[in-house]
Write a protein that holds these residues in place. Sequence first.
Motif, PDB file in Angstrom:
ATOM      1  N   MET A   1       0.835  -1.208   0.000  1.00  6.83           N
ATOM      2  CA  MET A   1       0.000   0.000   0.000  1.00  6.83           C
ATOM      3  C   MET A   1       0.865   1.251   0.000  1.00  6.83           C
ATOM      4  N   LEU A   2       1.757   1.292   1.008  1.00  8.08           N
ATOM      5  CA  LEU A   2       2.552   2.496   1.188  1.00  8.08           C
ATOM      6  C   LEU A   2       3.466   2.724  -0.018  1.00  8.08           C
ATOM      7  N   GLU A   3       4.048   1.620  -0.505  1.00  8.45           N
ATOM      8  CA  GLU A   3       4.949   1.714  -1.656  1.00  8.45           C
ATOM      9  C   GLU A   3       4.199   2.243  -2.878  1.00  8.45           C
ATOM     10  N   GLN A   4       3.008   1.668  -3.064  1.00 13.57           N
ATOM     11  CA  GLN A   4       2.190   2.065  -4.209  1.00 13.57           C
ATOM     12  C   GLN A   4       1.877   3.563  -4.127  1.00 13.57           C
ATOM     13  N   LEU A   5       1.556   3.970  -2.908  1.00 15.05           N
ATOM     14  CA  LEU A   5       1.197   5.364  -2.682  1.00 15.05           C
ATOM     15  C   LEU A   5       2.391   6.268  -2.967  1.00 15.05           C
ATOM     16  N   LYS A   6       3.566   5.832  -2.492  1.00 12.25           N
ATOM     17  CA  LYS A   6       4.777   6.629  -2.687  1.00 12.25           C
ATOM     18  C   LYS A   6       5.071   6.815  -4.177  1.00 12.25           C
ATOM     19  N   LYS A   7       4.910   5.693  -4.904  1.00 14.55           N
ATOM     20  CA  LYS A   7       5.196   5.724  -6.335  1.00 14.55           C
ATOM     21  C   LYS A   7       4.248   6.674  -7.063  1.00 14.55           C
ATOM     22  N   MET A   8       2.993   6.654  -6.584  1.00 15.31           N
ATOM     23  CA  MET A   8       1.979   7.447  -7.274  1.00 15.31           C
ATOM     24  C   MET A   8       2.007   8.909  -6.872  1.00 15.31           C
ATOM     25  N   PHE A   9       2.578   9.171  -5.706  1.00 21.11           N
ATOM     26  CA  PHE A   9       2.385  10.503  -5.148  1.00 21.11           C
ATOM     27  C   PHE A   9       2.803  11.599  -6.122  1.00 21.11           C
ATOM     28  N   THR A  10       1.929  12.541  -6.285  1.00 19.30           N
ATOM     29  CA  THR A  10       2.098  13.561  -7.293  1.00 19.30           C
ATOM     30  C   THR A  10       3.280  14.477  -7.009  1.00 19.30           C
ATOM     31  N   GLY A  11       3.502  14.774  -5.736  1.00 24.02           N
ATOM     32  CA  GLY A  11       4.611  15.657  -5.405  1.00 24.02           C
ATOM     33  C   GLY A  11       4.453  16.999  -6.071  1.00 24.02           C
ATOM     34  N   ASN A  12       5.318  17.275  -7.005  1.00 25.16           N
ATOM     35  CA  ASN A  12       5.253  18.565  -7.667  1.00 25.16           C
ATOM     36  C   ASN A  12       4.364  18.483  -8.917  1.00 25.16           C
ATOM     37  N   GLU A  13       3.147  18.972  -8.787  1.00 25.28           N
ATOM     38  CA  GLU A  13       2.160  18.851  -9.869  1.00 25.28           C
ATOM     39  C   GLU A  13       2.652  19.512 -11.150  1.00 25.28           C
ATOM     40  N   ALA A  14       3.490  20.558 -10.999  1.00 31.08           N
ATOM     41  CA  ALA A  14       3.936  21.325 -12.163  1.00 31.08           C
ATOM     42  C   ALA A  14       4.815  20.503 -13.097  1.00 31.08           C
ATOM     43  N   GLU A  15       5.430  19.447 -12.551  1.00 33.26           N
ATOM     44  CA  GLU A  15       6.386  18.690 -13.365  1.00 33.26           C
ATOM     45  C   GLU A  15       5.766  17.559 -14.170  1.00 33.26           C
ATOM     46  N   LEU A  16       4.477  17.344 -13.998  1.00 28.32           N
ATOM     47  CA  LEU A  16       3.843  16.233 -14.723  1.00 28.32           C
ATOM     48  C   LEU A  16       3.792  16.517 -16.217  1.00 28.32           C
ATOM     49  N   PRO A  17       4.048  15.487 -17.051  1.00 25.36           N
ATOM     50  CA  PRO A  17       3.949  15.692 -18.503  1.00 25.36           C
ATOM     51  C   PRO A  17       2.483  15.936 -18.905  1.00 25.36           C
ATOM     52  N   VAL A  18       2.307  16.719 -19.970  1.00 25.95           N
ATOM     53  CA  VAL A  18       0.940  17.014 -20.415  1.00 25.95           C
ATOM     54  C   VAL A  18       0.357  15.783 -21.111  1.00 25.95           C
ATOM     55  N   ASN A  19      -0.848  15.422 -20.732  1.00 30.44           N
ATOM     56  CA  ASN A  19      -1.509  14.273 -21.338  1.00 30.44           C
ATOM     57  C   ASN A  19      -2.257  14.707 -22.590  1.00 30.44           C
ATOM     58  N   THR A  20      -2.053  13.988 -23.680  1.00 34.39           N
ATOM     59  CA  THR A  20      -2.697  14.399 -24.924  1.00 34.39           C
ATOM     60  C   THR A  20      -3.637  13.337 -25.487  1.00 34.39           C
ATOM     61  N   GLY A  21      -3.680  12.161 -24.858  1.00 33.36           N
ATOM     62  CA  GLY A  21      -4.472  11.083 -25.457  1.00 33.36           C
ATOM     63  C   GLY A  21      -5.806  10.865 -24.790  1.00 33.36           C
ATOM     64  N   SER A  22      -6.892  10.990 -25.551  1.00 35.12           N
ATOM     65  CA  SER A  22      -8.205  10.620 -25.034  1.00 35.12           C
ATOM     66  C   SER A  22      -8.264   9.110 -24.910  1.00 35.12           C
ATOM     67  N   LYS A  23      -9.041   8.637 -23.956  1.00 34.69           N
ATOM     68  CA  LYS A  23      -9.256   7.190 -23.841  1.00 34.69           C
ATOM     69  C   LYS A  23     -10.499   6.833 -24.638  1.00 34.69           C
ATOM     70  N   PRO A  24     -10.608   5.568 -25.077  1.00 32.73           N
ATOM     71  CA  PRO A  24     -11.841   5.168 -25.766  1.00 32.73           C
ATOM     72  C   PRO A  24     -13.025   5.231 -24.795  1.00 32.73           C
ATOM     73  N   ASP A  25     -14.220   5.467 -25.327  1.00 30.52           N
ATOM     74  CA  ASP A  25     -15.405   5.511 -24.470  1.00 30.52           C
ATOM     75  C   ASP A  25     -15.657   4.146 -23.836  1.00 30.52           C
ATOM     76  N   ILE A  26     -16.078   4.170 -22.581  1.00 28.09           N
ATOM     77  CA  ILE A  26     -16.433   2.919 -21.898  1.00 28.09           C
ATOM     78  C   ILE A  26     -17.645   2.287 -22.576  1.00 28.09           C
ATOM     79  N   SER A  27     -17.768   0.993 -22.416  1.00 32.05           N
ATOM     80  CA  SER A  27     -18.929   0.306 -22.982  1.00 32.05           C
ATOM     81  C   SER A  27     -20.184   0.638 -22.160  1.00 32.05           C
ATOM     82  N   ARG A  28     -21.266   0.985 -22.873  1.00 32.43           N
ATOM     83  CA  ARG A  28     -22.504   1.304 -22.157  1.00 32.43           C
ATOM     84  C   ARG A  28     -23.663   0.481 -22.704  1.00 32.43           C
ATOM     85  N   GLU A  29     -23.345  -0.648 -23.320  1.00 32.43           N
ATOM     86  CA  GLU A  29     -24.393  -1.433 -23.979  1.00 32.43           C
ATOM     87  C   GLU A  29     -25.567  -1.758 -23.071  1.00 32.43           C
TER      88      GLU A  29
END
Length: 456
Positions: A1-29
């Motif tokens: 848990m803690l390790e996962q959290l550490k890895k994910m922790f955002t820290g400095n939000e300014a340094e995150l790369p810009v995301n450019t890819g939309s995800k496909p729409d979820i199935s709503r059948e």
Amino acid sequence: MLEQLKKMFTGNEAELPVNTGSKPDISREKSAALYEKSKTYFPGGVNSPVRAFKSVYGTPLFIQKGDGCFIWDADGNQFIDFCASWGPLILGHNNTKIREKVVEVMQNGMSFGAPTALENELAELIIKNNRFVEKIRFTSSGTEAVMSAIRLARGYTQKDKIIKFEGCYHGHSDSLLVKAGSGLVTFGETSSAGVPKSFAEETIVIPLNDKNAIIQAFEQFKDQVAAVIIEGIPANNGLLMQDEEYVKFLSETCKANNALLIFDEVITGFRVGFEGAAAHYGITPDIVTYGKIIGGGLPVGMYGASAEIMGHVSPDGGVYQAGTLSGNPVAMAAGIATLTELLRAGFYKELNNKTQDFVASIQRFADARNYKFKVFTVGSIFWFAFTDSDIKTADDIDPTSMEKFKVMHRELLNRGIYLGPSGYEVGFVSAAHTKIELEKAKRAIFDSLDLVFSKK
Ligand SMILES: *Cc1c(COP(=O)(O)O)cnc(C)c1O
């Protein structure tokens, strides 16, 4: 848990790369098929209008189950939920303590239309821990609670008019389905077909956060105003934080004019703290209404006041109000289990701190990217607004900004995050949201903001 959290922790939000890819729409059948059927049964396919997804993309998701901070739809998609059934689920979905208490009580039958000890038990939890009510009456919804509070105010003061604010929602009773006309102080114009004009004319509508409007309304309708009704903290049309000084002024002006102040705390009660917005502002309303959290996910509302004011309610007094299922034992059980948890030392501090960390990180991210985006927040409530200015009244909200919310909503659903399907609705963090899920939600929010702002 803690390790996962550490890895994910955002820290400095300014340094995150810009995301450019939309995800496909979820199935709503499956949801779409259920919606086709439901449209043959219900107007718009739903039993409450906002659920129809008219302000966002796609067909409504039909929810199959919830657990903790998660919900699953009919197609098996999993979401971290920030809608919380529109507020009641402060402990998250399918909370064990609530469920066990409800099941235990249900073994003895579901309704008697006679008093039960459970009503006393829930009342005691409320009255002993709340400065603002000495006597209460349970109803089955927030709408009913507010409608009854207004009747009580009229019966008590023997005056007819009420003042309400543009941008506050108080349920769907006739005298409250009104909106402002043009001008500072106006008779309400009906905001729903079927509300007689003569009813709407008993409601005066003014803008929030405007002292002059209040003064003018009381001058114009001298000795005719029974009550002023305001949402403790307006949270049904964006989150419209009012200045404390303004709310105090409102309270004093009511006193000076022998009008009652009704705090509609159906959404803020037990949410921003056990004693709601009244304690948040440090003012004493004359009548308070609660709902949502008080029933822990089952249908309960409540209004309360001093013993003196409540003495006017039937059968003690002449203001009639009743309910076949009022104080229903199963609903009381859910309320008791919920409020017992909320009274645990440190409950609100923990929940509110968690929320404030979550919100602050999102704001830092948006600021670092120069996005025109603000998170308004109080306690465990948040509201995403595509703006760079302060928003305190309904008029401050730019309706065209809702197009951006629509995009964000779709991107979030596609990333497993469920927000209420309208940009005017607030979101809620519950005790069941863990740091890991909030961290995951933040990542999804960052990505969806990048996509919203990459579309010109
Ligand atoms: C939700 C809400 C209501 C209406 O309650 P229902 O249980 O939906 O009838 C009234 N006032 C406020 C402030 C609310 O948030």
